[in-house]
Design an enzyme around this catalytic site. Sequence first.
Site, mmCIF file in Angstrom:
data_model
loop_
_atom_site.group_PDB
_atom_site.id
_atom_site.type_symbol
_atom_site.label_atom_id
_atom_site.label_comp_id
_atom_site.label_asym_id
_atom_site.label_seq_id
_atom_site.Cartn_x
_atom_site.Cartn_y
_atom_site.Cartn_z
ATOM 1 N N LYS A 165 31.220 50.883 40.532
ATOM 2 C CA LYS A 165 31.964 50.230 41.514
ATOM 3 C C LYS A 165 33.241 50.757 41.704
ATOM 4 C CE LYS A 165 29.597 46.164 40.240
ATOM 5 N NZ LYS A 165 29.217 45.205 39.229
ATOM 6 N N HIS A 206 33.795 44.981 36.578
ATOM 7 C CA HIS A 206 34.668 44.897 37.697
ATOM 8 C C HIS A 206 35.942 45.044 37.195
ATOM 9 C CE1 HIS A 206 32.135 43.418 40.879
ATOM 10 N NE2 HIS A 206 31.412 43.047 40.073
ATOM 11 N N SER A 219 32.027 38.458 37.696
ATOM 12 C CA SER A 219 31.667 39.188 38.981
ATOM 13 C C SER A 219 31.640 38.113 40.295
ATOM 14 C CB SER A 219 30.322 39.624 38.747
ATOM 15 O OG SER A 219 29.327 39.097 38.248
#
Length: 413
Positions: free
Chosen positions: A259, A228, A200
């Site tokens: 996300k 991610h 990340s």
Amino acid sequence: MTNDTRPDPLGFLADELAELKKQNLYRPMRVLSSPQAAEVVVDGKQLISLSSNNYLGLATHPRLVEAALNATREFGAGSGAVRTIAGNMSIHEQLETELAAFKHTEAVLTFQSGFTANTGVIPVVTGEADLIVSDSLNHASIIDGMRLSKAPRVVYPHKDTAALRELLREARAKGRTDAAGAATGEPHRLILVVTDGVFSMDGDIAPLPEIVAAAEEFGAAVMVDDAHASGVLGDNGRGTVDHFHLHGRVAIQVGTMSKAMGVLGGYVAGSRALRDMLIQRARPFLFSTSHPPAVAAACLEAIHVLLDEPELIDRLWSNTLYFKGELRRLGFDTGVSETPITPVMMGDSARAQTFSRRLFEEGVFAQPVVFPTVALDKARIRTIVTAEHSTAQLDRCLAAFAKVGKELGLIAG
Ligand SMILES: *Cc1c(COP(=O)(O)O)cnc(C)c1O
């Protein structure tokens, strides 16, 4: 009534905060008064944002917003209970069924966040008889998950699969050890290798094929945290397992819906038995209320958008390649990034703070990342471009980086 002469038992906090400020490690919280988008209003100023994880712009996608509104009207604002008591709604189940199909796994269990997915799953699948083997740069939620487990753990140097293989070989040869570190002669029940899929802070990708090969050689299982990578890597954003064609060979996939999926939540994808045991034992699942219907419905719609609009991911990657390439051409050090997470290395935290403040004045919102999130001398500005950024917006960001970079002597002027 207050008594001003009574000593404050938390008085030490003010001293510690003052010390953080002195070391440029204090994090002020900026306030957004706009939706999360390519341009945002931060502390009253309109800026181009390079600071969100809203990779595909789904946080404001009309289909997600509509799904959330409809679910709220139909099912109300809150779920009213934990899943195992009375808070398990049809929308939660439908989300998990469709997520499992999307991930090509038998089953999925959702959690309130990616963070609680990690702290939930690790202590359930590992205990005293097991061993956890973890990458040195794994996310804080994996580290906390390991802390909550009774299993011993060893850390291998970041992405060093030779070191990983050696640790696995040693663990298999030696077997379990007792509290004093002496061999017991018994084999581990489970050796679990845990890694971020995309790291990340640096934006590099785990060497998952080599990790899986090493794990298989020594009878270990693999867990990948694709926070991610969810919505970013693999077909339609299915994640690193799909990206590397490793379906069926990674026992536990953690993902986030907070996300690229634009909403909130985490999930664990794997076998039906894994899901079932998490329902019995995972503490953040058992002892915390389920998502409001709007959250589950918006997450469900996010899967549909991932399937219907793959051009969003194409746009994310073309923006990424453009922005990263131009930063490097300007002379910035973008580390080892291979994904839309592009760190711009600053060295010490004071420079990172100054750089970010100057970008803010130049109309760009890009936050510094400092110790303890990264090493003391690895302070950086962390940028993430999204599918929503226009080339004109990226060019304005690049001009600001060039100007401030020269000003602060980070690149040649
Ligand atoms: C962001 C992140 C999480 C936490 O996800 P949330 O849904 O925001 O709680 C977990 N793991 C990694 C690697 C992350 O980057």
